[in-house]
Design a protein around this motif. Structure first.
Motif, PDB file in Angstrom:
ATOM      1  N   ILE A 136       0.842  -1.201   0.000  1.00  0.00           N
ATOM      2  CA  ILE A 136       0.000   0.000   0.000  1.00  0.00           C
ATOM      3  C   ILE A 136       0.874   1.246   0.000  1.00  0.00           C
ATOM      4  CG2 ILE A 136      -1.625   1.379   1.362  1.00  0.00           C
ATOM      5  CD1 ILE A 136      -2.900  -1.195   2.329  1.00  0.00           C
ATOM      6  N   LEU A 137       0.536   2.200  -0.864  1.00  0.00           N
ATOM      7  CA  LEU A 137       1.187   3.502  -0.872  1.00  0.00           C
ATOM      8  C   LEU A 137       0.122   4.569  -0.651  1.00  0.00           C
ATOM      9  CD1 LEU A 137       3.595   5.431  -1.363  1.00  0.00           C
ATOM     10  CD2 LEU A 137       3.028   5.338  -3.819  1.00  0.00           C
ATOM     11  N   PHE A 138       0.336   5.426   0.335  1.00  0.00           N
ATOM     12  CA  PHE A 138      -0.595   6.526   0.611  1.00  0.00           C
ATOM     13  C   PHE A 138      -0.010   7.825   0.068  1.00  0.00           C
ATOM     14  CE2 PHE A 138      -1.709  10.024   3.658  1.00  0.00           C
ATOM     15  CZ  PHE A 138      -2.982  10.246   3.138  1.00  0.00           C
ATOM     16  N   ILE A 139      -0.833   8.549  -0.701  1.00  0.00           N
ATOM     17  CA  ILE A 139      -0.427   9.828  -1.287  1.00  0.00           C
ATOM     18  C   ILE A 139      -1.382  10.917  -0.797  1.00  0.00           C
ATOM     19  CG2 ILE A 139      -0.020  11.101  -3.421  1.00  0.00           C
ATOM     20  CD1 ILE A 139       0.199   8.414  -4.846  1.00  0.00           C
ATOM     21  N   ALA A 140      -0.839  11.988  -0.246  1.00  0.00           N
ATOM     22  CA  ALA A 140      -1.637  13.155   0.145  1.00  0.00           C
ATOM     23  C   ALA A 140      -1.146  14.352  -0.658  1.00  0.00           C
ATOM     24  CB  ALA A 140      -1.513  13.420   1.641  1.00  0.00           C
ATOM     25  N   VAL A 141      -2.072  15.007  -1.355  1.00  0.00           N
ATOM     26  CA  VAL A 141      -1.714  16.100  -2.247  1.00  0.00           C
ATOM     27  C   VAL A 141      -2.430  17.380  -1.817  1.00  0.00           C
ATOM     28  CG1 VAL A 141      -1.615  16.890  -4.639  1.00  0.00           C
ATOM     29  CG2 VAL A 141      -1.549  14.432  -4.146  1.00  0.00           C
ATOM     30  N   GLY A 142      -1.652  18.434  -1.527  1.00  0.00           N
ATOM     31  CA  GLY A 142      -2.283  19.719  -1.245  1.00  0.00           C
ATOM     32  C   GLY A 142      -1.866  20.384   0.050  1.00  0.00           C
ATOM     33  N   GLY A 143      -0.844  19.869   0.712  1.00  0.00           N
ATOM     34  CA  GLY A 143      -0.445  20.410   2.001  1.00  0.00           C
ATOM     35  C   GLY A 143       0.503  21.596   1.898  1.00  0.00           C
ATOM     36  N   SER A 144       0.480  22.436   2.925  1.00  0.00           N
ATOM     37  CA  SER A 144       1.495  23.484   3.036  1.00  0.00           C
ATOM     38  C   SER A 144       2.806  22.826   3.471  1.00  0.00           C
ATOM     39  CB  SER A 144       1.070  24.524   4.069  1.00  0.00           C
ATOM     40  OG  SER A 144       1.048  23.949   5.369  1.00  0.00           O
ATOM     41  N   LEU A 145       3.917  23.508   3.273  1.00  0.00           N
ATOM     42  CA  LEU A 145       5.211  22.944   3.659  1.00  0.00           C
ATOM     43  C   LEU A 145       5.246  22.655   5.163  1.00  0.00           C
ATOM     44  CD1 LEU A 145       7.670  25.103   1.510  1.00  0.00           C
ATOM     45  CD2 LEU A 145       6.811  22.791   1.052  1.00  0.00           C
ATOM     46  N   GLU A 146       4.641  23.534   5.942  1.00  0.00           N
ATOM     47  CA  GLU A 146       4.597  23.354   7.389  1.00  0.00           C
ATOM     48  C   GLU A 146       3.833  22.084   7.768  1.00  0.00           C
ATOM     49  OE1 GLU A 146       2.618  25.515  11.346  1.00  0.00           O
ATOM     50  OE2 GLU A 146       2.499  26.484   9.371  1.00  0.00           O
ATOM     51  N   HIS A 147       2.680  21.865   7.130  1.00  0.00           N
ATOM     52  CA  HIS A 147       1.864  20.699   7.461  1.00  0.00           C
ATOM     53  C   HIS A 147       2.460  19.413   6.902  1.00  0.00           C
ATOM     54  CE1 HIS A 147      -1.755  23.625   7.954  1.00  0.00           C
ATOM     55  NE2 HIS A 147      -1.036  23.526   9.059  1.00  0.00           N
ATOM     56  N   ASN A 162       5.604   3.969   3.636  1.00  0.00           N
ATOM     57  CA  ASN A 162       4.991   4.010   2.301  1.00  0.00           C
ATOM     58  C   ASN A 162       4.005   5.169   2.176  1.00  0.00           C
ATOM     59  OD1 ASN A 162       6.470   1.847   1.497  1.00  0.00           O
ATOM     60  ND2 ASN A 162       4.826   0.348   1.720  1.00  0.00           N
ATOM     61  N   ILE A 163       4.524   6.373   2.293  1.00  0.00           N
ATOM     62  CA  ILE A 163       3.670   7.548   2.132  1.00  0.00           C
ATOM     63  C   ILE A 163       4.393   8.580   1.268  1.00  0.00           C
ATOM     64  CG2 ILE A 163       2.564   7.198   4.376  1.00  0.00           C
ATOM     65  CD1 ILE A 163       4.110   9.738   5.301  1.00  0.00           C
ATOM     66  N   LYS A 164       3.593   9.428   0.629  1.00  0.00           N
ATOM     67  CA  LYS A 164       4.124  10.505  -0.206  1.00  0.00           C
ATOM     68  C   LYS A 164       3.260  11.735   0.071  1.00  0.00           C
ATOM     69  CE  LYS A 164       5.102  11.461  -5.133  1.00  0.00           C
ATOM     70  NZ  LYS A 164       6.561  11.543  -5.103  1.00  0.00           N
ATOM     71  N   LEU A 165       3.832  12.737   0.739  1.00  0.00           N
ATOM     72  CA  LEU A 165       3.108  13.955   1.084  1.00  0.00           C
ATOM     73  C   LEU A 165       3.556  15.071   0.156  1.00  0.00           C
ATOM     74  CD1 LEU A 165       3.373  13.759   4.990  1.00  0.00           C
ATOM     75  CD2 LEU A 165       1.640  12.749   3.472  1.00  0.00           C
ATOM     76  N   MET A 166       2.592  15.720  -0.490  1.00  0.00           N
ATOM     77  CA  MET A 166       2.922  16.652  -1.563  1.00  0.00           C
ATOM     78  C   MET A 166       2.239  18.005  -1.369  1.00  0.00           C
ATOM     79  SD  MET A 166       2.498  14.171  -4.843  1.00  0.00           S
ATOM     80  CE  MET A 166       2.764  15.603  -5.879  1.00  0.00           C
ATOM     81  N   PRO A 167       2.834  19.066  -1.917  1.00  0.00           N
ATOM     82  CA  PRO A 167       2.180  20.378  -1.888  1.00  0.00           C
ATOM     83  C   PRO A 167       1.056  20.454  -2.914  1.00  0.00           C
ATOM     84  CG  PRO A 167       4.251  20.525  -3.062  1.00  0.00           C
ATOM     85  CD  PRO A 167       4.175  19.119  -2.518  1.00  0.00           C
ATOM     86  N   LYS A 168       0.435  21.601  -2.968  1.00  0.00           N
ATOM     87  CA  LYS A 168      -0.679  21.833  -3.876  1.00  0.00           C
ATOM     88  C   LYS A 168      -0.238  21.736  -5.336  1.00  0.00           C
ATOM     89  CE  LYS A 168      -4.279  25.306  -4.758  1.00  0.00           C
ATOM     90  NZ  LYS A 168      -4.788  26.650  -4.362  1.00  0.00           N
TER      91      LYS A 168
END
Length: 296
Positions: A136-147, A162-168
């Motif tokens: 499983i890979l979790f991707i979150a798209v839309g966060g501020s750099l701080e968050h 297995n996560i990928k946190l991305m900006p807007k």
């Protein structure tokens, strides 16, 4: 010459109501929540020509304050189907975004916090720890750099890799991310704002994607989503969220059925349909609509 008192003023700022109502008796307020000083604004709400709200829960609160129910229209947010209603092959979408073909992709889109309140990412990370699957890979798209940094640190603390946190990203790019995913997540926790006032754009964008949705069982959410078009789980319950993720991974037919129903249901929630409904609601009184049509 038109009487100034007949001019229509439309505002989302309740603090302008006392001023605008000095100039016109046709002031329309679009409210997305009740202000803290709701008793102060009560007489101005009552005096409004029309009120637009995002949820039935907010309508009930305004009626309790003395606003006539026929003055209030519930008009939730909507979606641009030309952008989010695209349908790409999942593997091709992943190829465009350089995402792995051999993983089950879970996604969260949008800002990571509202009014400095978590929007469910913490529960997602806790649920991933419970599931504990490397495929499983979790991707979150839309966060501020701080968050992004905040939730990355939490993931490291939980030993979730297995996560990928991305900006807007642009809306067009966001729609491709949705097409690349297997399940879309929106597990809002229980707060007054999330339970009664919100109409999240991500809900409508997710519905248009043709991908199955897991959402929390909150009153505001259930005004649009239900057991036929989404998998509903308990708020503030990572264990139940993990159960929902596991169920949709295992039951492909259920995933397809929920996604297809959401795709049918979203057709009524377009911005064009929302605008037309609001204009009709504001103008249908005493021939106003006829005069408006003659002037456009």
């Amino acid at each position: 010459k038109k009487n100034r008192a007949e001019y229509i003023f439309y505002t989302r700022d309740e603090y302008l109501l006392p001023i605008l109502q000095l100039f016109s008796r046709r002031v329309v307020w679009e409210g997305h929540s009740l202000p803290k000083r709701k008793k102060y604004y009560q007489k101005y709400f009552i005096k409004c020509h029309r009120i637009l709200v995002l949820t039935n829960e907010l309508k009930k609160m305004l009626i309790a304050l003395g606003v006539k129910k026929n003055k209030i229209l519930v008009s939730p947010d909507a979606v641009e189907l030309e952008i989010f209603g695209i349908h790409l092959d999942k593997n091709k979408a992943r190829e465009q975004l350089n995402l792995p073909q051999d993983k089950i992709l879970l996604s969260y889109t949008g800002t990571f916090k509202t009014k400095n309140m978590d929007k469910g990412l913490e529960d997602i990370l806790l649920a991933l720890k419970i599931i504990n699957k490397n495929n499983i890979l979790f991707i979150a798209v839309g966060g501020s750099l701080e968050h992004i940094q905040e939730y990355q640190e939490l993931a490291e603390k939980l030993n979730i890799k297995n996560i990928k946190l991305m900006p807007k990203v642009s809306q067009q790019q966001l729609a491709i991310y949705q097409q690349a995913c297997d399940i879309l997540l929106m597990p809002f926790p229980w707060t007054e704002h999330y339970a009664y006032f919100m109409s999240p754009l991500k809900m409508f964008e997710n519905m248009a994607s043709g991908r199955p949705i897991i959402a929390t069982d909150l009153p505001a959410i259930k005004e649009v989503l239900n057991q036929n078009n989404a998998f509903l789980v308990k708020p503030d319950d990572p264990q139940d969220l993990a159960r929902g993720i596991g169920r949709l991974i295992q039951d492909q037919q259920l995933s397809i059925t929920l996604a297809n129903q959401a795709l049918k249901d979203i057709q009524q929630y377009t911005w064009q349909a929302r605008v037309e409904k609001i204009i009709k609601f504001i103008l249908t009184e005493g021939g106003i609509e006829k005069n408006y049509q003659e002037n456009i």
